[in-house]
Scaffold this motif. Structure first.
Motif, short mmCIF file in Angstrom:
data_model
loop_
_atom_site.label_atom_id
_atom_site.label_comp_id
_atom_site.label_asym_id
_atom_site.label_seq_id
_atom_site.Cartn_x
_atom_site.Cartn_y
_atom_site.Cartn_z
N PRO A 1 65.69 38.51 -25.75
CA PRO A 1 65.21 39.77 -25.19
C PRO A 1 64.28 39.64 -23.98
O PRO A 1 64.15 40.59 -23.21
CB PRO A 1 64.46 40.42 -26.36
CG PRO A 1 64.00 39.26 -27.19
CD PRO A 1 65.07 38.22 -27.05
N ARG B 1 70.81 39.61 -22.55
CA ARG B 1 69.41 40.00 -22.63
C ARG B 1 69.28 41.22 -23.54
O ARG B 1 69.76 42.31 -23.21
CB ARG B 1 68.82 40.32 -21.25
CG ARG B 1 67.33 40.66 -21.36
CD ARG B 1 66.74 41.14 -20.07
NE ARG B 1 65.39 41.63 -20.30
CZ ARG B 1 64.67 42.31 -19.42
NH1 ARG B 1 65.16 42.58 -18.22
NH2 ARG B 1 63.46 42.73 -19.73
N GLY B 2 68.65 41.02 -24.67
CA GLY B 2 68.46 42.10 -25.61
C GLY B 2 68.13 41.55 -26.99
O GLY B 2 68.08 40.34 -27.20
N ARG B 3 67.91 42.48 -27.92
CA ARG B 3 67.62 42.09 -29.30
C ARG B 3 68.92 41.89 -30.07
O ARG B 3 70.00 42.31 -29.64
CB ARG B 3 66.78 43.17 -29.99
CG ARG B 3 65.46 43.48 -29.29
CD ARG B 3 64.62 44.42 -30.16
NE ARG B 3 65.36 45.60 -30.55
CZ ARG B 3 65.40 46.73 -29.86
NH1 ARG B 3 64.75 46.84 -28.71
NH2 ARG B 3 66.10 47.78 -30.31
N GLU C 1 70.75 45.08 -30.84
CA GLU C 1 71.43 45.62 -29.66
C GLU C 1 72.73 44.87 -29.39
O GLU C 1 73.73 45.46 -28.98
CB GLU C 1 70.51 45.55 -28.45
CG GLU C 1 69.29 46.48 -28.57
CD GLU C 1 68.27 46.26 -27.47
OE1 GLU C 1 67.60 47.23 -27.09
OE2 GLU C 1 68.15 45.10 -26.99
N THR D 1 73.27 48.55 -25.60
CA THR D 1 72.85 48.38 -24.20
C THR D 1 74.01 48.54 -23.24
O THR D 1 73.84 48.41 -22.03
CB THR D 1 72.21 47.00 -23.98
OG1 THR D 1 73.19 45.99 -24.25
CG2 THR D 1 71.00 46.79 -24.89
#
Length: 255
Positions: free
Chosen positions: A112, A137-139, A142, A148
């Motif tokens: 993230p 890029r993210g959790r 997600e 996203t």
């Protein structure tokens, strides 16, 4: 990225990434003809990785023992041609170490924080891994839901190292595993205690009985402790039969 010399700033140097002679045989067995690629990654970790705060300065001299080899031996628990999702990838451990050791794998690095994903993207490009490795890029949630606009992702194997206790790992990682896929959590001496404490949560999330495995036996000391959880059930579906996890050249240890 920096030139890796550290000459102007007095910062970390590439010399700290040199493979210790006592680990050379193990490294050659683990990485094979991609050992030079692993060495290039080690150099990036101890130079730019330290400068950017992704690797602690004290870890640089131990980058092979505590990080690269410790992570790469987990490939023993991964079947051929698997899709791997590495949650909380940080500086790329274990995801990039696995991608280097096992060119048959397709790996997604889930992270993230922007500064870490920038580093990961640069490393993937510099090492020529873009064909098999991508950075998200993210959790984890997600990545699993595609909220996203990228994804959703799912894999045969989901890995995590030093991210969270087992209950939170199961919450984040099991939704990323396909039915019959598995979570491989790199753990230390707390493995058995975590299983005992969080078993009910793991099962409620559709995971099977967690098992503990030692990876790298006879290659590294100490071996890497891995907690493995098979995703046996997806909401609304019956439990899956436990799938076999392969390793390169045969069945996994412990089965």
């Amino acid at each position: 990225m920096s030139d890796g010399t550290g000459a102007e700033s007095g910062g970390p140097t590439a010399a700290e990434a040199v493979l210790p002679p006592e680990l050379a045989e193990a490294a050659a067995k683990i990485f094979g003809d991609r050992l030079d690629l692993a060495a290039a990654y080690a150099e990036l970790l101890v130079t730019d990785g330290v400068v950017r705060g992704l690797i602690g300065p004290r870890e640089a001299p131990r980058i092979w023992e505590r990080h690269l080899l410790n992570c790469a031996v987990v490939a023993e628990r991964i079947p051929p041609d698997a899709v791997v999702i590495d949650v909380g990838s940080g500086a790329g451990l274990p995801g990039l170490a696995l991608a280097i050791a096992r060119p048959d794998l397709t790996v997604t690095l889930v992270e993230p924080l922007a500064r870490r994903t920038v580093f990961l993207i640069e490393v993937v490009q510099q090492l020529g891994l873009a064909g098999r490795v991508r950075v998200f890029r993210g959790r984890a949630d997600e990545a699993a839901t595609g909220s996203t606009g990228t994804g959703p992702f799912s894999g045969d194997v989901v890995t995590a190292r030093a991210v969270a206790p087992l209950d939170r790992l199961a919450t984040w990682c099991l939704p990323l595993a396909r039915r019959g896929g598995r979570l491989l959590a790199l753990k230390g001496s707390s493995a058995a205690a975590e299983i005992a404490e969080h078993l009910s949560t793991v099962k409620r999330l559709g995971g099977g009985e967690p098992t503990v495995h030692q990876c790298g036996v006879g290659l590294i000391e100490p071996p890497t402790t891995v907690v493995e959880v098979v995703r046996e059930q997806v909401r609304g579906q019956a439990p899956a039969k436990r799938a076999r996890a392969g390793r390169r050249g045969g069945r996994p240890r412990g089965h």
